[in-house]
Design an enzyme around this catalytic site. Structure first.
Site, short mmCIF file in Angstrom:
data_model
loop_
_atom_site.label_atom_id
_atom_site.label_comp_id
_atom_site.label_asym_id
_atom_site.label_seq_id
_atom_site.Cartn_x
_atom_site.Cartn_y
_atom_site.Cartn_z
N ASP A 123 0.83 -1.20 0.00
CA ASP A 123 0.00 0.00 0.00
C ASP A 123 0.87 1.26 0.00
O ASP A 123 1.97 1.27 0.56
CB ASP A 123 -0.92 0.03 1.23
CG ASP A 123 -2.12 -0.88 1.08
OD1 ASP A 123 -2.51 -1.14 -0.06
OD2 ASP A 123 -2.66 -1.32 2.11
N ARG A 179 -1.85 -0.77 -8.32
CA ARG A 179 -3.21 -0.36 -8.00
C ARG A 179 -3.25 1.17 -8.06
O ARG A 179 -2.51 1.85 -7.34
CB ARG A 179 -3.62 -0.80 -6.60
CG ARG A 179 -5.02 -0.34 -6.20
CD ARG A 179 -5.23 -0.36 -4.69
NE ARG A 179 -5.22 -1.72 -4.17
CZ ARG A 179 -4.89 -2.04 -2.92
NH1 ARG A 179 -4.51 -1.08 -2.08
NH2 ARG A 179 -4.91 -3.29 -2.52
#
Length: 303
Positions: A123, A179
């Site tokens: 992330d 992402r």
């Protein structure tokens, strides 16, 4: 203004009350509950990414404990036959305390996933972490080229350049896997776009570039204009459905999610769980105060 007021008050309410609405967006307070909910998504033709909630720890003992928890998550998820992969936040492993220790912990987690031919998503956190997390991704991709990906945030003005700079590690066999999301952290205007239309435009420009370079984008959004814009890019570049995916948050816009799946696109849902759900929920409220009105209605419906 009312929604912002509610969003500001809810973090100070009793946790039991907040849990009444939070459970719609959290897959469970423990791993067992999360695995049950992940399997339910799999039954609907949806992939998952499991994430243990937590970040910004203060001791390396916590980092060690978090690593052990992730290793257990991978072991149990693989035993359960969950169709999905894993997401983690580097600060949960001590990135801001000792970068080398954090790398060692995260490498061990990625190696565990790789042993099952699976995948870990790193992330992206707030801007002071950006360079460190890109460096972490580069280092891990060199050793585990098909087992690790990264997140980038479309609202940061630097993001397009960051994607371009990853071109040197993009290969046909192991494409750069990113992402792309809008971004949730509060950043200064000097480094982040603030206008809705501007963020959407840059989001789609990032996807456009990734398709051109044959990278693998994970389009993480609940925003219909971005989704429809992505459909047009998929058609423009004749992108195979194995070379991208859409991603959404657990419990959010299920009808829109279903429509994407029904069109035959790959969908992955972010499945957050764990004891630290309260901080995650309050952060999401700050990101999207409009959720507060929905929450209050839900509370009244439940009496």
């Amino acid at each position: 203004m009312i929604n912002k007021l509610i969003a500001g008050l809810l973090p100070h309410m009793p946790k039991k009350l907040v849990w009444m609405f939070s459970k719609e967006y959290i897959a469970g307070e423990n791993l067992k509950e999360a695995l049950v909910n992940a399997k339910k998504l799999n039954a609907q033709g949806i992939l998952t990414t499991l994430d243990v909630l937590g970040e910004f720890i203060t001791t390396l003992d916590e980092a060690e404990a978090n690593k052990k928890e992730y290793l257990e998550v991978i072991e149990e998820a693989e035993k359960a036959g969950v169709q999905g992969n894993y997401s983690l936040k580097p600060t949960f492993f001590g990135l801001l305390l000792d970068r080398n220790v954090a790398y060692g912990h995260i490498r061990e987690v990625v190696a565990k996933a790789a042993s099952y031919n699976n995948f870990v998503r790193i992330d992206m956190e707030d801007s002071p972490c950006t360079d460190m997390e890109i460096e972490l991704y580069r280092k891990l991709k060199a050793e585990f080229p098909g087992n690790v990906g990264l997140v980038v945030q479309a609202y940061l003005k630097r993001t397009r350049r960051d994607i371009e700079n990853l071109k040197d590690i993009n290969t046909p066999e192991y494409p750069v896997n990113l992402r792309v999301c809008k971004g949730i952290y509060v950043e200064p205007e000097a480094i982040a776009y603030k206008k809705y239309e501007e963020i959407n435009e840059n989001f789609l420009c990032d996807i456009d570039y990734m398709f051109q370079e044959k990278m693998y984008p994970a389009i993480a959004t609940h925003d219909l204009p971005v989704i429809e814009g992505t459909y047009k890019l998929i058609e423009k570049y004749k992108v195979s459905r194995e070379n991208y995916e859409f991603q959404m948050l657990y419990g959010v816009t299920p009808a829109l999610r279903r429509s994407i799946v029904d069109k035959g696109h790959r969908m992955r849902v972010y499945v957050p769980f764990g004891k630290q759900w309260f901080g995650y929920c309050t952060r999401r409220l700050k990101e999207n105060p409009q959720m507060a009105g929905v929450i209050i209605k839900a509370l009244f419906r439940k009496g």
